[in-house]
Enzyme design. Structure first.
Site, PDB file in Angstrom:
ATOM      1  N   HIS A 346       0.857  -1.195   0.000  1.00  0.00           N
ATOM      2  CA  HIS A 346       0.000   0.000   0.000  1.00  0.00           C
ATOM      3  C   HIS A 346       0.891   1.242   0.000  1.00  0.00           C
ATOM      4  O   HIS A 346       1.949   1.241   0.628  1.00  0.00           O
ATOM      5  CB  HIS A 346      -0.881   0.005   1.258  1.00  0.00           C
ATOM      6  N   ASP A 404      -7.864  -5.537  -0.380  1.00  0.00           N
ATOM      7  CA  ASP A 404      -8.293  -6.412  -1.478  1.00  0.00           C
ATOM      8  C   ASP A 404      -7.944  -7.871  -1.267  1.00  0.00           C
ATOM      9  O   ASP A 404      -8.344  -8.719  -2.060  1.00  0.00           O
ATOM     10  CB  ASP A 404      -7.660  -5.919  -2.792  1.00  0.00           C
TER      11      ASP A 404
HETATM   12  C1  SDX Z   1      -6.160  -0.257  -3.077  1.00  0.00           C
HETATM   13  O1  SDX Z   1      -4.474   4.282  -2.151  1.00  0.00           O
HETATM   14  C2  SDX Z   1      -5.398   3.649  -1.563  1.00  0.00           C
HETATM   15  O2  SDX Z   1      -5.792   3.935  -0.461  1.00  0.00           O
HETATM   16  C3  SDX Z   1      -5.946   2.462  -2.340  1.00  0.00           C
HETATM   17  C4  SDX Z   1      -6.964   1.604  -1.586  1.00  0.00           C
HETATM   18  C5  SDX Z   1      -8.252   2.347  -1.349  1.00  0.00           C
HETATM   19  O3  SDX Z   1      -8.995   1.976  -0.426  1.00  0.00           O
HETATM   20  O4  SDX Z   1      -8.586   3.220  -2.177  1.00  0.00           O
HETATM   21  O5  SDX Z   1      -6.413   1.212  -0.348  1.00  0.00           O
HETATM   22  C6  SDX Z   1      -7.319   0.354  -2.372  1.00  0.00           C
HETATM   23  O6  SDX Z   1      -5.912   0.088  -4.195  1.00  0.00           O
HETATM   24  C7  SDX Z   1      -5.301  -1.245  -2.353  1.00  0.00           C
HETATM   25  C8  SDX Z   1      -4.078  -1.721  -3.210  1.00  0.00           C
HETATM   26  C9  SDX Z   1      -4.553  -2.834  -4.162  1.00  0.00           C
HETATM   27  N1  SDX Z   1      -3.482  -3.173  -5.096  1.00  0.00           N
HETATM   28  C10 SDX Z   1      -2.788  -4.336  -4.992  1.00  0.00           C
HETATM   29  O7  SDX Z   1      -2.965  -5.170  -4.116  1.00  0.00           O
HETATM   30  C11 SDX Z   1      -1.767  -4.548  -6.101  1.00  0.00           C
HETATM   31  C12 SDX Z   1      -0.438  -4.975  -5.499  1.00  0.00           C
HETATM   32  N2  SDX Z   1       0.113  -3.841  -4.747  1.00  0.00           N
HETATM   33  C13 SDX Z   1       1.140  -3.065  -5.378  1.00  0.00           C
HETATM   34  O8  SDX Z   1       0.980  -2.896  -6.741  1.00  0.00           O
HETATM   35  C14 SDX Z   1       1.510  -1.808  -4.588  1.00  0.00           C
HETATM   36  O9  SDX Z   1       1.705  -2.197  -3.298  1.00  0.00           O
HETATM   37  C15 SDX Z   1       0.588  -0.590  -4.612  1.00  0.00           C
HETATM   38  C16 SDX Z   1       0.231  -0.188  -5.988  1.00  0.00           C
HETATM   39  C17 SDX Z   1      -0.625  -0.851  -3.836  1.00  0.00           C
HETATM   40  C18 SDX Z   1       1.368   0.548  -3.954  1.00  0.00           C
HETATM   41  O10 SDX Z   1       2.423   0.786  -4.765  1.00  0.00           O
HETATM   42  P1  SDX Z   1       3.529   1.912  -4.477  1.00  0.00           P
HETATM   43  O11 SDX Z   1       3.252   2.648  -3.236  1.00  0.00           O
HETATM   44  O12 SDX Z   1       3.708   2.694  -5.720  1.00  0.00           O
HETATM   45  O13 SDX Z   1       4.773   1.047  -4.156  1.00  0.00           O
HETATM   46  P2  SDX Z   1       5.876   0.656  -5.229  1.00  0.00           P
HETATM   47  O14 SDX Z   1       5.245  -0.027  -6.405  1.00  0.00           O
HETATM   48  O15 SDX Z   1       6.715   1.860  -5.446  1.00  0.00           O
HETATM   49  O16 SDX Z   1       6.692  -0.462  -4.423  1.00  0.00           O
HETATM   50  C19 SDX Z   1       7.693  -0.106  -3.461  1.00  0.00           C
HETATM   51  C20 SDX Z   1       8.529  -1.380  -3.281  1.00  0.00           C
HETATM   52  C21 SDX Z   1       9.008  -1.936  -4.635  1.00  0.00           C
HETATM   53  O17 SDX Z   1      10.191  -2.687  -4.385  1.00  0.00           O
HETATM   54  P3  SDX Z   1      11.633  -1.989  -4.825  1.00  0.00           P
HETATM   55  O18 SDX Z   1      11.515  -1.649  -6.276  1.00  0.00           O
HETATM   56  O19 SDX Z   1      11.728  -0.746  -3.917  1.00  0.00           O
HETATM   57  O20 SDX Z   1      12.651  -3.045  -4.506  1.00  0.00           O
HETATM   58  O21 SDX Z   1       7.699  -2.418  -2.712  1.00  0.00           O
HETATM   59  C22 SDX Z   1       7.541  -3.464  -3.625  1.00  0.00           C
HETATM   60  C23 SDX Z   1       7.921  -2.922  -5.005  1.00  0.00           C
HETATM   61  O22 SDX Z   1       8.390  -3.966  -5.836  1.00  0.00           O
HETATM   62  N3  SDX Z   1       6.132  -3.860  -3.609  1.00  0.00           N
HETATM   63  C24 SDX Z   1       5.714  -5.112  -3.751  1.00  0.00           C
HETATM   64  C25 SDX Z   1       4.309  -5.039  -3.657  1.00  0.00           C
HETATM   65  N4  SDX Z   1       3.935  -3.768  -3.475  1.00  0.00           N
HETATM   66  C26 SDX Z   1       5.063  -3.035  -3.450  1.00  0.00           C
HETATM   67  N5  SDX Z   1       6.390  -6.256  -3.947  1.00  0.00           N
HETATM   68  C27 SDX Z   1       5.620  -7.368  -4.060  1.00  0.00           C
HETATM   69  N6  SDX Z   1       4.272  -7.385  -3.975  1.00  0.00           N
HETATM   70  C28 SDX Z   1       3.590  -6.241  -3.783  1.00  0.00           C
HETATM   71  N7  SDX Z   1       2.241  -6.272  -3.713  1.00  0.00           N
END
Ligand code: SDX
Length: 475
Positions: A346, A404
């Site tokens: 998140h 989710d």
């Molecule tokens: C919702 O914003 C809200 O409040 C949204 C929500 C709402 O109620 O409206 O809460 C609802 O959208 C929940 C999120 C649902 N999405 C997912 O479950 C999809 C998987 N999650 C990721 O795509 C991610 O965690 C996000 C999109 C939710 C957040 O992404 P960010 O903040 O842009 O984080 P990032 O992609 O920059 O990741 C930072 C690091 C990275 O590693 P490095 O490159 O630094 O080594 O964390 C890792 C990412 O690879 N990472 C994950 C991960 N999420 C982040 N690694 C593995 N699995 C994941 N799910």
């Protein structure tokens, strides 16, 4: 005394709340709870991470402690003691309603459940072939037409549909091009529509919020029914918002427990700060477009698998893993590919998402009562995967289950198809979207950030015939 099993649901919520209170160190992130004096300095990362877009009294997401507040109330308390209609009133109006206010509000919501023109028009589209969120977005646009007179403020008469039979075209001189178009669209008969435009029906007013909260639910249910090859079901004015949603989705009246769980799920998804879909909604509304367009953009943004679309992807992921024994191997491979694990992580929460703290135990409750042994197996896959992720990514990068991760298991246990999970998210979030638009419009300023230009400058124009060919220009 509430129905005994609904008391069990309340107990599950209170237990989750206690566990959260024991595990988290409450505290406010000062930078996100102090009133600001514009202009302000804030540290902004890519994707506007950390950017402060506006002030709001509607909701607060405490990312470090994992707390979610709606208008000052902890979401755990609202799940335990309130209901989605009351929470929607709270988000929109800023206070819990009195008995008289609540009765009037619920009566309004019930009256706006009936959207026959919208549903009839929607049925003329191939909804069963469309992405369910595309159909929902189409339907929310049709709601605009049914509820607001804004398109008719200029008294634009309502042209009859295009006449398609031979009689409408004098055989000897078939009009062509622009003449044909005028002929077809305006064969002389112009019917007047009721053009009473009033603030009441202003497409960015209070009534539009209520209409959208009820209308989007009705459209989502109709989309579900049509995608399953059934006719839409008309709303039942006696049922609560949650019960009526389940009734219109599944064709049967829900049990008290199903109603209560759906109600809790709707409360949990209602608002969440400046998430992508809420921000999209506000950006559109800040141009003084209207709430229906804005909600349409919120639906579009929510559709993405990084956002609201994750709930459906989680179920597909769990089904792909298949069994608890496969989790270790599957997770190792996903880690090696640096895949994003759906339902985890998140932008704001660097602690356990309080909504997952409630939805997880509710999923457990439902799978243990379900005859469908498959759902119990999927739940076991989910909990095994959760352990693996929390023990690794949770420690390394503060990545935990988000809203989710368990919501899909809850919905599928209640007979809701996976392609409706995200539309149901929208059914709930429309309360947060519309509340935040109403609040922002009180002190509106069009959103218009900047991009850093990292391109070139001072290039001379080269005419086409003087440009050198490129390897990729295949003859
Ligand atoms: C919702 O914003 C809200 O409040 C949204 C929500 C709402 O109620 O409206 O809460 C609802 O959208 C929940 C999120 C649902 N999405 C997912 O479950 C999809 C998987 N999650 C990721 O795509 C991610 O965690 C996000 C999109 C939710 C957040 O992404 P960010 O903040 O842009 O984080 P990032 O992609 O920059 O990741 C930072 C690091 C990275 O590693 P490095 O490159 O630094 O080594 O964390 C890792 C990412 O690879 N990472 C994950 C991960 N999420 C982040 N690694 C593995 N699995 C994941 N799910």
């Amino acid at each position: 005394m509430p129905h005994s099993s609904t008391q069990e649901i309340t107990d599950i919520i209170l237990k989750a709340a206690n566990k959260a209170r024991q595990e988290i160190k409450p505290g406010q992130e000062k930078s996100f709870t102090n009133p600001v004096k514009w202009p302000i300095d804030c540290l902004v990362g890519p994707g506007l991470e950390g950017a402060i877009a506006c002030e709001s009294e509607i909701g607060y997401v405490n990312g470090s402690s994992g707390e979610l507040i709606y208008r000052g109330y902890n979401v755990f308390d609202l799940c335990a003691y309130s209901n989605f209609e009351e929470v929607s009133y709270l988000l929109i109006h800023g206070h819990l309603p009195t008995a008289v206010q609540f009765k009037k509000f619920k009566k309004d919501l019930v009256s706006y459940r009936f959207v026959p023109k919208t549903i009839r028009t929607l049925m003329s589209f191939p909804v069963e072939e469309m992405n369910s969120m595309a159909a929902l977005r189409l339907g929310s646009n049709l709601l605009r037409r049914e509820f607001s007179y804004v398109d008719q403020r200029t008294y634009r008469p309502d042209y009859p549909p295009i006449s398609s039979d031979e009689d409408s075209i004098p055989m000897e001189t078939r009009p062509m091009g622009e003449k044909h178009a005028i002929y077809e669209f305006n064969n002389g008969k112009i019917t007047q529509r009721n053009n009473k435009f009033s603030e009441l029906n202003s497409p960015s007013g209070l009534k539009s919020c209520y209409q959208l909260i009820s209308g989007v639910a009705a459209v989502a249910a109709a989309v579900s029914r049509m995608r399953q090859g059934h006719l839409p079901i008309e709303a039942d004015p006696e049922l609560s918002h949650a019960a009526n949603l389940l009734y219109m989705l599944t064709g049967r009246k829900p049990t008290a427990v199903e109603e209560r769980i759906m109600d809790v799920a709707l409360i949990l998804h209602a608002d969440h700060g400046m998430n992508a879909s809420t921000f999209a909604t506000m950006v559109v509304a800040s141009t003084l477009s209207d709430l229906y367009f804005a909600v349409g953009s919120g639906i579009a943004a929510l559709n993405g698998p990084l956002h609201g679309g994750a709930n459906e992807q989680v179920l597909h992921m769990l089904e792909k893993i298949g069994s608890v024994n496969n989790v270790k191997d599957w997770y190792q491979k996903a880690r090696s590919r640096k895949d994003k694990i759906m339902g985890f992580g998140h932008r704001v929460y660097k602690a356990y998402d309080p909504r997952a703290r409630v939805l997880g135990p509710l999923a457990k409750y439902l799978v243990e009562k379900s005859e469908n042994k498959r759902s119990l197996e999927l739940f076991n896959v989910a909990t095994e995967l959760e352990k693996k992720v929390v023990d690794t990514l949770g420690v390394e990068k503060k990545i935990f289950p988000n809203v989710d991760f368990y919501s899909g298991i809850v919905y599928s246990c209640m007979g809701i198809p996976a392609d409706l999970f995200t539309p149901i998210f929208a059914v709930s979030r429309v309360s947060g979207w519309t509340s935040r638009v109403l609040e922002y419009l009180k002190n509106n300023r069009i959103f218009r950030p900047r991009a850093v230009y990292v391109g070139q400058f001072d290039l001379d124009y080269v005419p086409l015939n003087k440009r050198k060919g490129e390897k990729s220009d295949k003859k």
